[in-house]
Design a protein around this motif. Structure first.
Motif, mmCIF file in Angstrom:
data_model
loop_
_atom_site.group_PDB
_atom_site.id
_atom_site.type_symbol
_atom_site.label_atom_id
_atom_site.label_comp_id
_atom_site.label_asym_id
_atom_site.label_seq_id
_atom_site.Cartn_x
_atom_site.Cartn_y
_atom_site.Cartn_z
ATOM 1 N N TYR A 166 0.822 -1.210 0.000
ATOM 2 C CA TYR A 166 0.000 0.000 0.000
ATOM 3 C C TYR A 166 0.859 1.264 0.000
ATOM 4 O O TYR A 166 0.579 2.209 -0.732
ATOM 5 C CB TYR A 166 -0.949 0.027 1.208
ATOM 6 N N GLU A 167 1.903 1.266 0.813
ATOM 7 C CA GLU A 167 2.715 2.478 0.944
ATOM 8 C C GLU A 167 3.702 2.652 -0.208
ATOM 9 O O GLU A 167 3.757 3.725 -0.815
ATOM 10 C CB GLU A 167 3.470 2.451 2.278
ATOM 11 N N GLU A 168 4.478 1.630 -0.518
ATOM 12 C CA GLU A 168 5.551 1.769 -1.496
ATOM 13 C C GLU A 168 5.070 1.644 -2.937
ATOM 14 O O GLU A 168 5.505 2.389 -3.806
ATOM 15 C CB GLU A 168 6.657 0.749 -1.206
ATOM 16 N N LYS A 169 4.191 0.721 -3.202
ATOM 17 C CA LYS A 169 3.747 0.487 -4.578
ATOM 18 C C LYS A 169 2.565 1.364 -4.966
ATOM 19 O O LYS A 169 2.517 1.889 -6.073
ATOM 20 C CB LYS A 169 3.375 -0.993 -4.752
ATOM 21 N N MET A 170 1.613 1.540 -4.029
ATOM 22 C CA MET A 170 0.374 2.233 -4.373
ATOM 23 C C MET A 170 0.314 3.679 -3.894
ATOM 24 O O MET A 170 -0.612 4.405 -4.228
ATOM 25 C CB MET A 170 -0.830 1.452 -3.825
ATOM 26 N N GLY A 171 1.288 4.123 -3.095
ATOM 27 C CA GLY A 171 1.346 5.522 -2.682
ATOM 28 C C GLY A 171 0.385 5.922 -1.572
ATOM 29 O O GLY A 171 0.064 7.103 -1.424
ATOM 30 N N TYR A 172 -0.063 4.981 -0.766
ATOM 31 C CA TYR A 172 -0.955 5.287 0.350
ATOM 32 C C TYR A 172 -0.129 5.716 1.561
ATOM 33 O O TYR A 172 1.002 5.265 1.747
ATOM 34 C CB TYR A 172 -1.804 4.058 0.718
ATOM 35 N N ASP A 173 -0.702 6.595 2.384
ATOM 36 C CA ASP A 173 -0.081 7.035 3.625
ATOM 37 C C ASP A 173 -0.753 6.343 4.802
ATOM 38 O O ASP A 173 -1.973 6.158 4.812
ATOM 39 C CB ASP A 173 -0.237 8.552 3.799
ATOM 40 N N SER A 174 0.030 6.005 5.805
ATOM 41 C CA SER A 174 -0.512 5.486 7.055
ATOM 42 C C SER A 174 -0.906 6.702 7.889
ATOM 43 O O SER A 174 -0.052 7.467 8.315
ATOM 44 C CB SER A 174 0.556 4.648 7.764
ATOM 45 N N VAL A 175 -2.230 6.873 8.115
ATOM 46 C CA VAL A 175 -2.703 8.107 8.739
ATOM 47 C C VAL A 175 -3.352 7.913 10.101
ATOM 48 O O VAL A 175 -3.635 8.894 10.782
ATOM 49 C CB VAL A 175 -3.686 8.869 7.810
ATOM 50 N N SER A 176 -3.634 6.672 10.491
ATOM 51 C CA SER A 176 -4.281 6.474 11.791
ATOM 52 C C SER A 176 -4.207 5.007 12.183
ATOM 53 O O SER A 176 -3.887 4.147 11.377
ATOM 54 C CB SER A 176 -5.749 6.931 11.744
ATOM 55 N N TYR A 177 -4.566 4.758 13.426
ATOM 56 C CA TYR A 177 -4.830 3.414 13.892
ATOM 57 C C TYR A 177 -6.333 3.199 13.828
ATOM 58 O O TYR A 177 -7.111 4.136 13.977
ATOM 59 C CB TYR A 177 -4.366 3.215 15.342
ATOM 60 N N VAL A 178 -6.753 1.969 13.665
ATOM 61 C CA VAL A 178 -8.157 1.626 13.742
ATOM 62 C C VAL A 178 -8.341 0.862 15.056
ATOM 63 O O VAL A 178 -7.572 -0.060 15.345
ATOM 64 C CB VAL A 178 -8.600 0.749 12.548
ATOM 65 N N PHE A 179 -9.320 1.256 15.847
ATOM 66 C CA PHE A 179 -9.612 0.584 17.094
ATOM 67 C C PHE A 179 -10.928 -0.159 16.987
ATOM 68 O O PHE A 179 -11.839 0.290 16.311
ATOM 69 C CB PHE A 179 -9.665 1.605 18.249
#
Length: 144
Positions: A127-140
């Motif tokens: 998701y991050e390296e190939k697709m350019g998504y940012d990690s923006v939060s945790y899900v609880f």
């Protein structure tokens, strides 16, 4: 005939064909639970499930739904994305995610978002390296 096609899964028969692939990601579901949840979500939440067919067989599946929240505005939530074990690393996840991104852009959504289990480090890298998504939060989550 094209070697790769992407199709919307609408009928119960089509969903049943996709179930073994989805079960690789959602192993806690049996076929009846899967069908009931997909069909309810299609009616109530505009959920869509797409299959990527490779050589006439389903190789990957993505499920998504449009949403509106104050945090993201109008966006598309990826609920499920899985490529069957035998067909991984062939770009099928990329194709399906890109397809949904294009779908969202055409309909003027502002973002595409998803959550991914903490243990799924290979998926995070994708998701991050190939697709350019940012990690923006945790899900609880809290089970009730």
């Amino acid at each position: 005939m094209k070697q790769i096609t992407i199709e919307v899964l609408e009928t119960e028969e089509e969903l049943k064909e996709a179930f073994p692939i989805v079960q690789e990601l959602r192993g806690h579901l049996d076929e009846q639970q899967f069908l009931a949840l997909v069909q309810e979500s299609q009616v109530k939440h505009q959920y869509q499930m797409l299959a990527l067919y490779y050589k006439g067989k389903i190789a990957a599946v993505i499920g998504f739904k449009p949403m509106i929240t104050l945090y993201y505005g109008r966006f598309v939530w990826i609920c499920d994305l899985v490529t069957t074990t035998d067909e991984r690393s062939k770009g099928f996840g990329d194709m399906l995610l890109s397809y949904v991104e294009d779908w969202a852009k055409e309909r003027h959504y502002q973002a595409v978002a998803l959550s991914s289990g903490l243990q799924r480090t290979d998926a995070h890298r994708f998701y991050e390296e190939k697709m350019g998504y940012d990690s923006v939060s945790y899900v609880f989550k809290k089970d009730l």
